[in-house]
Design a protein around this motif. Sequence first.
Motif, PDB file in Angstrom:
ATOM      1  N   GLY A  34      -5.793   1.595 -28.887  1.00  0.00           N
ATOM      2  CA  GLY A  34      -7.191   1.549 -28.516  1.00  0.00           C
ATOM      3  C   GLY A  34      -8.079   1.275 -29.712  1.00  0.00           C
ATOM      4  O   GLY A  34      -7.683   1.482 -30.861  1.00  0.00           O
ATOM      5  N   GLY A  46     -15.049   5.358 -27.400  1.00  0.00           N
ATOM      6  CA  GLY A  46     -14.007   4.415 -27.073  1.00  0.00           C
ATOM      7  C   GLY A  46     -14.594   3.063 -26.721  1.00  0.00           C
ATOM      8  O   GLY A  46     -15.587   2.977 -26.015  1.00  0.00           O
ATOM      9  N   CYS A  49      -8.962  -0.377 -24.775  1.00  0.00           N
ATOM     10  CA  CYS A  49      -7.595   0.124 -24.914  1.00  0.00           C
ATOM     11  C   CYS A  49      -6.665  -0.801 -24.145  1.00  0.00           C
ATOM     12  O   CYS A  49      -7.055  -1.359 -23.114  1.00  0.00           O
ATOM     13  CB  CYS A  49      -7.513   1.547 -24.368  1.00  0.00           C
ATOM     14  SG  CYS A  49      -5.896   2.320 -24.501  1.00  0.00           S
ATOM     15  N   SER A  51      -2.629  -0.850 -22.619  1.00  0.00           N
ATOM     16  CA  SER A  51      -1.535   0.070 -22.355  1.00  0.00           C
ATOM     17  C   SER A  51      -0.226  -0.417 -22.973  1.00  0.00           C
ATOM     18  O   SER A  51      -0.074  -1.586 -23.329  1.00  0.00           O
ATOM     19  CB  SER A  51      -1.349   0.253 -20.852  1.00  0.00           C
ATOM     20  OG  SER A  51      -0.684  -0.862 -20.299  1.00  0.00           O
ATOM     21  N   THR A  57      -5.728  -3.226 -19.384  1.00  0.00           N
ATOM     22  CA  THR A  57      -6.781  -3.105 -20.386  1.00  0.00           C
ATOM     23  C   THR A  57      -7.959  -2.305 -19.843  1.00  0.00           C
ATOM     24  O   THR A  57      -8.205  -2.285 -18.640  1.00  0.00           O
ATOM     25  CB  THR A  57      -7.267  -4.491 -20.836  1.00  0.00           C
ATOM     26  OG1 THR A  57      -7.716  -5.228 -19.700  1.00  0.00           O
ATOM     27  CG2 THR A  57      -6.144  -5.271 -21.519  1.00  0.00           C
ATOM     28  N   CYS A  95      -8.747   1.638 -35.021  1.00  0.00           N
ATOM     29  CA  CYS A  95      -7.744   1.540 -33.978  1.00  0.00           C
ATOM     30  C   CYS A  95      -6.906   2.818 -33.986  1.00  0.00           C
ATOM     31  O   CYS A  95      -6.795   3.498 -35.015  1.00  0.00           O
ATOM     32  CB  CYS A  95      -6.869   0.297 -34.099  1.00  0.00           C
ATOM     33  SG  CYS A  95      -5.845   0.166 -35.574  1.00  0.00           S
ATOM     34  N   THR A 101      -1.029   5.942 -22.806  1.00  0.00           N
ATOM     35  CA  THR A 101      -2.339   5.306 -22.694  1.00  0.00           C
ATOM     36  C   THR A 101      -3.443   6.336 -22.463  1.00  0.00           C
ATOM     37  O   THR A 101      -4.515   6.244 -23.074  1.00  0.00           O
ATOM     38  CB  THR A 101      -2.323   4.296 -21.539  1.00  0.00           C
ATOM     39  OG1 THR A 101      -1.258   3.365 -21.746  1.00  0.00           O
ATOM     40  CG2 THR A 101      -3.637   3.543 -21.455  1.00  0.00           C
ATOM     41  N   VAL A 104      -4.503   7.934 -25.663  1.00  0.00           N
ATOM     42  CA  VAL A 104      -5.288   7.052 -26.535  1.00  0.00           C
ATOM     43  C   VAL A 104      -6.710   6.924 -26.016  1.00  0.00           C
ATOM     44  O   VAL A 104      -7.691   7.140 -26.744  1.00  0.00           O
ATOM     45  CB  VAL A 104      -4.631   5.665 -26.651  1.00  0.00           C
ATOM     46  CG1 VAL A 104      -5.519   4.715 -27.448  1.00  0.00           C
ATOM     47  CG2 VAL A 104      -3.271   5.777 -27.321  1.00  0.00           C
ATOM     48  N   TRP A 105      -6.848   6.566 -24.748  1.00  0.00           N
ATOM     49  CA  TRP A 105      -8.182   6.314 -24.177  1.00  0.00           C
ATOM     50  C   TRP A 105      -9.019   7.582 -24.135  1.00  0.00           C
ATOM     51  O   TRP A 105     -10.250   7.520 -24.143  1.00  0.00           O
ATOM     52  CB  TRP A 105      -8.020   5.704 -22.802  1.00  0.00           C
ATOM     53  CG  TRP A 105      -9.211   4.976 -22.239  1.00  0.00           C
ATOM     54  CD1 TRP A 105      -9.624   5.009 -20.935  1.00  0.00           C
ATOM     55  CD2 TRP A 105     -10.136   4.111 -22.919  1.00  0.00           C
ATOM     56  NE1 TRP A 105     -10.747   4.220 -20.776  1.00  0.00           N
ATOM     57  CE2 TRP A 105     -11.083   3.657 -21.975  1.00  0.00           C
ATOM     58  CE3 TRP A 105     -10.269   3.690 -24.250  1.00  0.00           C
ATOM     59  CZ2 TRP A 105     -12.129   2.786 -22.304  1.00  0.00           C
ATOM     60  CZ3 TRP A 105     -11.301   2.833 -24.575  1.00  0.00           C
ATOM     61  CH2 TRP A 105     -12.215   2.393 -23.616  1.00  0.00           C
TER      62      TRP A 105
END
Length: 122
Positions: A34, A46, A49, A51, A57, A95, A101, A104-105
């Motif tokens: 991300g 954010g 991102c 995956s 996306t 990043c 995912t 991260v998001w």
Amino acid sequence: VQLVESGGGLVQPGGSLRLSCAASGFASDYLAIGWFRQAPGKEREGVSCISSTDGSTYYADSVKGRFTISRDNAKNTVYLQMNSLKPEDTAVYYCAADPLTVVVWGGGANYWGQGTQVTVSS
């Protein structure tokens, strides 16, 4: 996992930049990656991102239609193409990576880069 961002700089409003996030120490196709940004005096947010599984996306509303995230697994690199840049896009861009995912998001990635400055100004 090490992440190194590049591609930041000074650009005029309406201009474009492409940021790169190069991953090492782990095959990037197993990682969700991300992009986040933080402007002075503001919280980190954010931006986008991608995956690790199906290439889905995600974008913040503020950048939809202007930014595009993509990945080149052969180069272990994720890109953020930024078009129609606005002064409010000015920030340090980071990043972040994690196998999941949702992690991260959600801003909870285990791995982060050092950041690259993007300045949009005339």
